[in-house]
Design an enzyme around this catalytic site. Structure first.
Site, short mmCIF file in Angstrom:
data_model
loop_
_atom_site.label_atom_id
_atom_site.label_comp_id
_atom_site.label_asym_id
_atom_site.label_seq_id
_atom_site.Cartn_x
_atom_site.Cartn_y
_atom_site.Cartn_z
NE ARG A 194 -3.83 -2.16 0.15
CZ ARG A 194 -3.85 -3.06 -0.82
NH1 ARG A 194 -3.01 -2.99 -1.83
NH2 ARG A 194 -4.73 -4.05 -0.80
CD GLU A 252 -1.02 2.97 -6.58
OE1 GLU A 252 -2.05 2.38 -6.95
OE2 GLU A 252 -0.07 2.39 -6.04
CG HIS A 296 -0.92 -1.27 -7.11
ND1 HIS A 296 -1.58 -0.35 -6.35
CD2 HIS A 296 -0.89 -2.39 -6.36
CE1 HIS A 296 -1.96 -0.90 -5.20
NE2 HIS A 296 -1.54 -2.14 -5.19
#
Length: 156
Positions: A69, A98, A117
């Site tokens: 995270r 993001e 990610h």
């Protein structure tokens, strides 16, 4: 590779882990490692736990990896750590926002690798997810406790 770790849950130490401690050992661990991995859930306790104090405590030859995270780390502290040589480099699969804005100074750091990610992906990911789901259906139907249950008060 020698793996040392902290975990908030009191779990048995896996065979492949050399040392496992509770989170109070974290700052003692930081200066010892060559690679510091952020792979914790995002909670009030873990938010920005990887901060300037942590990066300044790392070996100058060490690397920071953010894999779970983005809100676990202070992105501007990472930028300073990379630009000022507190650490050798970073691999960032997650970011606090993001995607990071194109004006973010992280893009001026030559000693960072960023990915989209995707660190949880593998060719067998869907098979593993289906296996956990099928195991839980079997457990539920036979009255056994489920695996990978979210603890809502803890947030993960």
């Amino acid at each position: 590779m020698k793996i040392v770790a902290t975990d908030a849950k009191p779990i048995p130490k896996p065979e492949y882990v050399a040392e496992l401690h509770d989170p109070t050992w974290f700052m003692e661990m930081v200066p010892k490692v060559d690679v510091l991995v952020a792979a914790a859930p995002h909670t009030k306790q873990t938010e920005r736990m990887f901060n300037e104090q942590v990066f300044r405590s790392m070996k100058k030859t060490a690397y920071f990896l953010a894999m779970s995270r983005g809100k676990l780390y202070d992105d501007m502290a990472v930028v300073r750590a990379l630009k000022e040589g507190w650490i050798a480099g970073a691999g960032l699969d997650v970011f606090p926002v993001e995607p990071p804005p194109s004006s973010h100074p992280i893009f001026d750091c030559p000693n960072v690798v960023m990915t989209a990610h995707t660190s949880g992906w593998s060719p067998d990911r869907q098979v593993r997810l289906i296996d956990v789901f099928a195991d839980n259906v079997r457990r539920y139907s036979t009255g056994l406790p489920l695996v990978s249950v979210v603890d809502k008060p803890k947030g993960y």
